[in-house]
Motif scaffolding. Structure first.
Motif, short mmCIF file in Angstrom:
data_model
loop_
_atom_site.label_atom_id
_atom_site.label_comp_id
_atom_site.label_asym_id
_atom_site.label_seq_id
_atom_site.Cartn_x
_atom_site.Cartn_y
_atom_site.Cartn_z
N LEU A 169 -31.27 -41.08 34.87
CA LEU A 169 -31.36 -42.51 34.51
C LEU A 169 -31.47 -43.10 35.59
O LEU A 169 -30.45 -42.98 36.68
N LEU A 170 -32.23 -44.35 35.66
CA LEU A 170 -32.26 -45.41 36.83
C LEU A 170 -31.15 -46.30 36.57
O LEU A 170 -31.31 -47.21 35.52
N SER A 171 -30.16 -46.21 37.05
CA SER A 171 -28.92 -47.09 36.89
C SER A 171 -29.15 -48.49 37.48
O SER A 171 -29.76 -48.74 38.51
N PHE A 172 -28.43 -49.44 36.75
CA PHE A 172 -28.31 -50.91 37.59
C PHE A 172 -27.40 -51.00 38.69
O PHE A 172 -26.36 -50.40 38.62
N LEU A 173 -27.73 -51.75 39.60
CA LEU A 173 -26.68 -52.15 40.87
C LEU A 173 -26.21 -53.46 40.35
O LEU A 173 -24.80 -53.65 40.61
N ALA A 174 -26.94 -54.28 39.97
CA ALA A 174 -26.32 -55.69 39.43
C ALA A 174 -27.20 -56.40 38.59
O ALA A 174 -28.24 -56.00 38.29
N PHE A 175 -26.66 -57.50 38.13
CA PHE A 175 -27.58 -58.39 37.17
C PHE A 175 -27.27 -59.73 37.76
O PHE A 175 -25.95 -60.03 38.19
N TYR A 176 -27.94 -60.71 37.51
CA TYR A 176 -27.86 -62.12 37.50
C TYR A 176 -28.21 -62.87 36.09
O TYR A 176 -29.08 -62.54 35.48
#
Length: 451
Positions: A189-196
């Motif tokens: 799975l391509l995981s998230f690093l961060a979000f805004y």
């Protein structure tokens, strides 16, 4: 430049035509006009009136032509600018800072209330200001937002996705859903690093996949340039590795999904399978169905192209299974699926096409020539095709669960690693049926169809 000169020349001619008509009308001065009309009346009472009407019509026609030419000129100028912008995006030559790619991002960067990035791991290393000021390439516009490759000051490359067409929700609801998705951890799975997250912008940040996406891996260099130097062969072992990795990721999503009915991924297609530096698949864009507006989801998400939605207007976990089956058929055939194109404007319905091919005993024609020549793997290709067809059954009740699909694909992988090339080749050559040049026996095809 030439078109503008032509426009000026035509305009001058039209002005001369108008001036000529005005001079003719001026000739009809009160005294002269009276004498002319008196003389014309003697010969033909309608001549003077006809001349005046003709001059008026010519004036109107000249004015309309000038307007049309000006409009055509400005439209061609705007079209040229659009083509230049499109070329810049396609060639990835737009390396401005990310904040200058869009006015709303620029406003967000200048706002005192722009907030901060929320990270999902300890690998921080940058803040929102660093991200917005980083040099960025426009990667293109996906179904749910534009993507940019941003190169940070330390040389790290990340992808920033600006989400659009979101369902109405509060900032807290959006953040809760993204945090739930980020908690899903799997190697494929391509995981998230961060979000805004603020009222003007919602951004997702993840790592950059160096080897692009699966759609480009399958189809790049096809057509006239298929045998060109730029085409890197996509062999059977690599395709099977992708099928195995995607099956694992999908099974993980299905087991760990909070919703028992909705499709955990919802938009599986080859363009949403990314390849890292080791060519390992990373499934992306999962779980968006809860944050995207319903109208946008129905128009753009792959599960809404499934037979059950077309007939019953509902989707489920089995709709994800159907999209996985279509992905397998794209891997096996090398043909572009309509699921991979926005709106399905291009590509073909692989599920229907393959069912027809099997029914008409054209099984050997299904396989991409790039892998069909690998005779030692022909039986494994047929086994994967069987799995794909079960996944693509029209009735969702007849499709297997995603966990069972994964086990079946893993079984092919185990067999491949346990058998040598000579045994695979002999098992195919023992069939007495003729071959069609692809290395797959026609006799074996008939046996497959009867299974």
């Amino acid at each position: 430049m030439e078109s503008s000169k032509d426009l000026i020349l035509v305009t001058r001619l039209l002005i001369l035509l108008v001036l000529s008509s005005n001079d003719a009308a001026a000739a009809l001065s009160p005294e002269g006009a009276q004498n002319q009309v008196t003389e014309n009346k003697k010969s033909n009472p309608f001549v003077a009136t006809s001349l005046i009407l003709i001059f008026i019509v010519l004036d109107v026609i000249a004015f309309v032509l000038v307007l049309l030419l000006l409009r055509a000129y400005w439209e061609s100028k705007k079209s040229g600018k659009r083509d230049e912008r499109k070329l810049d995006i396609e060639n990835n030559k737009d390396e401005r800072p990310l904040e200058h790619h869009d006015d709303s991002l620029n406003r967000g960067a200048a706002s005192e209330e722009r907030g901060k990035l929320e990270f999902f791991s300890e690998e921080r290393g940058f803040e929102l200001g660093d991200l917005l000021k980083a040099s960025a390439d426009a990667l293109g516009k996906g179904n749910f937002g534009a993507c940019y490759k941003a190169v940070l000051g330390n040389g790290t490359s990340v992808v920033v996705k600006r989400l659009k067409d979101l369902a109405p929700s509060t900032g807290d609801e959006f953040a809760t859903h993204i945090r739930a998705l980020s908690a899903l951890k799997h190697p494929n799975l391509l995981s998230f690093l961060a979000f805004y997250n603020n009222r003007d912008e919602r951004l997702l940040v993840h790592r950059f996949a160096r080897n692009g996406n699966l759609f480009d891996r399958i189809h790049a260099g096809r057509g006239e340039n298929r045998r060109g130097e730029n085409r890197v062969p996509f062999k059977w072992h690599s395709r099977l590795q992708v099928a195995r990795g995607v099956a694992r990721a999908m099974a993980y999503l299905h087991v760990n999904s909070n919703s028992p009915t909705a499709a955990p991924h919802g938009n599986l297609k080859s363009s949403n399978v990314l390849l890292d530096e080791n060519d390992m698949p990373r499934v992306s864009d999962y779980g968006y169905s809860s944050i995207i507006s319903t109208s946008a989801a129905v128009q753009r998400m792959a599960v809404y192209r499934s037979p059950e939605y077309q007939h019953r207007r509902r989707v489920s976990k089995k709709s994800d299974v159907w999209t996985y089956g279509s992905l397998l058929l794209e891997l096996l055939s090398g043909k572009a699926s309509c699921l991979s194109y926005p709106g399905g404007e291009r590509g073909i319905d692989l599920c229907n096409w393959v069912h027809v091919a099997v029914r008409e005993e054209w099984t050997a024609e299904i396989f991409d020539a790039e892998i069909a020549a690998q005779r030692n793997a022909s039986q494994d290709m047929l086994k994967l095709l069987q799995i794909a067809l079960r996944c693509c059954e029209k009735s969702p009740e007849q499709r297997p669960e995603m966990v069972d699909v994964m086990r079946s694909v893993e079984g092919i992988a185990a067999r491949e690693s346990g058998d040598d090339e000579s045994s695979d080749r002999s098992s195919v050559d023992d069939h007495s049926g003729s071959t069609n040049g692809s290395g797959i026996s026609v006799e074996y095809n008939r046996k497959f169809v009867s299974i």
